[in-house]
Design a protein around this motif. Structure first.
Motif, PDB file in Angstrom:
ATOM      1  N   GLU A 116      -4.928  12.660 -15.944  1.00  0.00           N
ATOM      2  CA  GLU A 116      -6.020  11.694 -15.805  1.00  0.00           C
ATOM      3  C   GLU A 116      -6.979  11.788 -16.980  1.00  0.00           C
ATOM      4  O   GLU A 116      -7.412  12.888 -17.366  1.00  0.00           O
ATOM      5  CB  GLU A 116      -6.778  11.946 -14.507  1.00  0.00           C
ATOM      6  N   ASN A 117      -7.322  10.644 -17.547  1.00  0.00           N
ATOM      7  CA  ASN A 117      -8.321  10.568 -18.617  1.00  0.00           C
ATOM      8  C   ASN A 117      -9.685  10.329 -17.983  1.00  0.00           C
ATOM      9  O   ASN A 117      -9.955   9.264 -17.429  1.00  0.00           O
ATOM     10  CB  ASN A 117      -7.968   9.431 -19.573  1.00  0.00           C
ATOM     11  N   GLN A 153       0.721  14.514 -25.114  1.00  0.00           N
ATOM     12  CA  GLN A 153       2.144  14.655 -24.870  1.00  0.00           C
ATOM     13  C   GLN A 153       2.297  15.539 -23.631  1.00  0.00           C
ATOM     14  O   GLN A 153       1.368  16.250 -23.235  1.00  0.00           O
ATOM     15  CB  GLN A 153       2.849  15.321 -26.057  1.00  0.00           C
ATOM     16  N   THR A 188      11.957   9.233 -18.627  1.00  0.00           N
ATOM     17  CA  THR A 188      11.648  10.235 -19.648  1.00  0.00           C
ATOM     18  C   THR A 188      12.367   9.869 -20.947  1.00  0.00           C
ATOM     19  O   THR A 188      13.579   9.664 -20.935  1.00  0.00           O
ATOM     20  CB  THR A 188      12.073  11.633 -19.182  1.00  0.00           C
ATOM     21  N   HIS A 196       8.033  14.101 -22.702  1.00  0.00           N
ATOM     22  CA  HIS A 196       7.265  12.924 -23.095  1.00  0.00           C
ATOM     23  C   HIS A 196       6.510  13.316 -24.374  1.00  0.00           C
ATOM     24  O   HIS A 196       5.278  13.376 -24.412  1.00  0.00           O
ATOM     25  CB  HIS A 196       6.301  12.511 -21.990  1.00  0.00           C
ATOM     26  N   PHE A 230       1.647   9.469 -26.377  1.00  0.00           N
ATOM     27  CA  PHE A 230       1.202   8.331 -25.572  1.00  0.00           C
ATOM     28  C   PHE A 230      -0.315   8.381 -25.474  1.00  0.00           C
ATOM     29  O   PHE A 230      -0.931   9.433 -25.689  1.00  0.00           O
ATOM     30  CB  PHE A 230       1.845   8.344 -24.181  1.00  0.00           C
ATOM     31  N   GLU A 231      -0.940   7.251 -25.141  1.00  0.00           N
ATOM     32  CA  GLU A 231      -2.386   7.203 -24.944  1.00  0.00           C
ATOM     33  C   GLU A 231      -2.680   6.745 -23.531  1.00  0.00           C
ATOM     34  O   GLU A 231      -1.996   5.880 -22.984  1.00  0.00           O
ATOM     35  CB  GLU A 231      -3.055   6.295 -25.973  1.00  0.00           C
ATOM     36  N   ILE A 232      -3.706   7.362 -22.932  1.00  0.00           N
ATOM     37  CA  ILE A 232      -4.130   7.041 -21.578  1.00  0.00           C
ATOM     38  C   ILE A 232      -5.509   6.390 -21.658  1.00  0.00           C
ATOM     39  O   ILE A 232      -6.431   6.943 -22.274  1.00  0.00           O
ATOM     40  CB  ILE A 232      -4.191   8.304 -20.699  1.00  0.00           C
ATOM     41  N   ASP A 269      -7.750   5.966 -16.347  1.00  0.00           N
ATOM     42  CA  ASP A 269      -6.354   5.800 -15.948  1.00  0.00           C
ATOM     43  C   ASP A 269      -5.654   7.160 -15.929  1.00  0.00           C
ATOM     44  O   ASP A 269      -6.219   8.179 -16.345  1.00  0.00           O
ATOM     45  CB  ASP A 269      -5.647   4.863 -16.926  1.00  0.00           C
ATOM     46  N   LYS A 312      -1.520   9.010 -16.427  1.00  0.00           N
ATOM     47  CA  LYS A 312      -0.080   8.923 -16.658  1.00  0.00           C
ATOM     48  C   LYS A 312       0.603   9.845 -15.661  1.00  0.00           C
ATOM     49  O   LYS A 312       0.193  10.994 -15.492  1.00  0.00           O
ATOM     50  CB  LYS A 312       0.284   9.337 -18.075  1.00  0.00           C
ATOM     51  N   ARG A 313       1.661   9.339 -15.034  1.00  0.00           N
ATOM     52  CA  ARG A 313       2.377  10.106 -14.013  1.00  0.00           C
ATOM     53  C   ARG A 313       3.817  10.323 -14.452  1.00  0.00           C
ATOM     54  O   ARG A 313       4.492   9.378 -14.877  1.00  0.00           O
ATOM     55  CB  ARG A 313       2.322   9.379 -12.665  1.00  0.00           C
ATOM     56  N   VAL A 314       4.256  11.566 -14.358  1.00  0.00           N
ATOM     57  CA  VAL A 314       5.627  11.925 -14.713  1.00  0.00           C
ATOM     58  C   VAL A 314       6.177  12.834 -13.616  1.00  0.00           C
ATOM     59  O   VAL A 314       5.411  13.455 -12.865  1.00  0.00           O
ATOM     60  CB  VAL A 314       5.710  12.605 -16.094  1.00  0.00           C
TER      61      VAL A 314
END
Length: 291
Positions: free
Chosen positions: A130-131, A140, A234, A254, A273-275, A279, A281-283
Motif C-alpha cells: 500500500e502506498n 519491486q 507474475t 515482480h 512498477f508504480e503504485i 492504492d 498492488k496485490r500479488v
C-alpha cells in the motif's frame, strides 16, 4: 527473537518467522519437511520476502528523484521485524510499516502486508503493498521460497524436475559474477516444458525467465508426491540453488536486478512498477502438495 507463528490443518502445516515474515517450515500431514534444511554451508535463507527491490542495485544504491539511497540486495523487508496482526489456526497476517529506518533507504510511506493461509493441501501467500504517501511510489517485489531437493518421499535427487505450464521459447537472462543482469542472454536449458534439475545448471547463478509465460509449475519426481506452485500475473521467474545444496528456489518476481552498469533513476529501471497514492498492488503465490 520473536517466536515463529504456526498455522495448519490435518493436511499441511507451516511456521512463519515474524523477522521478515519468512516462511521457515512447511510440513505434510506426517510432519515431513518440504522446505530447505538451511544448511549454513550453502544458504541459511528459507523464503525471504524481497521488497522494495529484487536482486542488486548497481553500487547497492537507489537513485530516486535526484537523491541516492543505500539499499542492500533484495531490499530490507527480509531483515525487518513484522508486526503479527492476526494469528489463527490456519491463517496469519504480518505487516511492516515505514519508519525512520526504512525512509532513510526508501523515502516512501508504505504498508506491506503478508497473509499466509492454509486451505486443504494448499498454502496461499497473499501480499498487499500500500502506498500511504502523496506521490507515485516505485517498487519491486519478489518471492524466494527454497523447497527441499529432494522432496522427502524417497525419490532420488536426480529424478526431480520442474514442469512448466506453458511453452517458454527464447533464451534466458544471464547474470554477471557481481549479480547484475548481463547484456548477453544464455541458452534455455528446457527440454520442451521440462527442466531436468542438475547442479551444473546453477554454476553461473540463477536461471532467469524474463518474461515468463507460465503461471504455474509442477516440482518433484514424476512418480512421487509433487508440489504445484502457482504465481498468477507474475512477469518474471528465477530458479536457483547452490551446487550441492539440498534445496531449489522457485522465485516469482515482480522485478529484476539492475542491468550491469545501470545508472538511471529507480523509477525508470526495468521491472519497476508504480503504485498511485492511496492504492495498493496485490500479488500472490500458492503451493499445493499433490499426492
Amino acid at each position: 527473537m520473536a517466536e515463529p507463528i504456526r498455522i495448519g490443518n490435518d493436511r499441511l502445516s507451516a511456521a512463519i518467522d515474524p523477522l521478515g515474515a519468512e516462511l521457515s517450515h512447511l510440513w505434510d500431514a506426517d510432519g515431513r519437511e518440504l522446505m530447505t534444511d538451511a544448511d549454513p554451508a550453502f544458504w541459511t535463507g528459507r523464503a525471504p520476502i524481497l521488497f522494495p527491490i529484487v536482486g542488486r542495485a548497481n553500487g547497492d544504491v537507489l537513485r530516486i528523484d535526484g537523491a541516492d539511497y543505500s539499499m542492500p540486495k533484495h531490499g530490507f523487508a527480509r531483515r525487518s521485524l513484522f508486526e503479527v496482526v492476526t494469528a489463527e489456526e490456519a491463517r496469519a497476517v504480518f505487516a511492516l510499516v515505514d519508519s525512520d529506518a526504512t525512509r532513510a533507504a526508501y523515502p516512501f510511506a508504505f504498508r506491506l502486508e503478508v497473509t499466509f493461509r492454509i486451505e486443504g493441501a494448499t498454502l496461499l501467500t497473499e501480499v498487499a503493498i500500500e502506498n500511504r504517501g502523496c506521490g507515485a511510489m516505485p517498487a519491486q517485489f519478489g518471492f524466494h521460497p527454497a523447497f527441499a531437493w529432494p522432496l522427502p518421499y524417497g525419490r532420488d535427487r536426480a529424478a526431480h524436475r520442474i514442469l512448466f505450464e506453458a511453452d517458454e521459447p527464447g533464451d534466458l537472462r544471464a547474470i554477471t559474477p557481481e549479480g547484475f543482469i548481463a547484456p548477453e542472454d544464455r541458452p534455455t536449458p528446457l527440454d520442451g516444458r521440462v527442466l531436468r534439475l542438475r547442479d551444473a545448471l546453477f554454476d553461473d547463478d540463477a536461471l532467469v525467465w524474463d518474461p515468463v509465460r507460465s503461471q504455474r509449475l509442477r516440482y518433484g519426481a514424476p512418480d512421487g508426491p509433487q508440489l504445484d506452485i502457482a504465481f498468477p500475473a507474475t512477469p518474471r521467474l528465477g530458479i536457483w540453488t547452490k551446487p550441492g545444496a539440498r534445496f531449489v528456489c522457485v522465485e516469482p518476481w515482480h522485478g529484476i536486478a539492475d542491468p550491469a552498469g545501470y545508472a538511471g533513476d529507480f523509477r525508470d529501471k526495468p521491472g519497476v512498477f508504480e503504485i498511485a497514492p492511496g492504492d495498493a498492488k496485490r500479488v500472490s503465490m500458492s503451493v499445493t502438495l499433490v499426492p
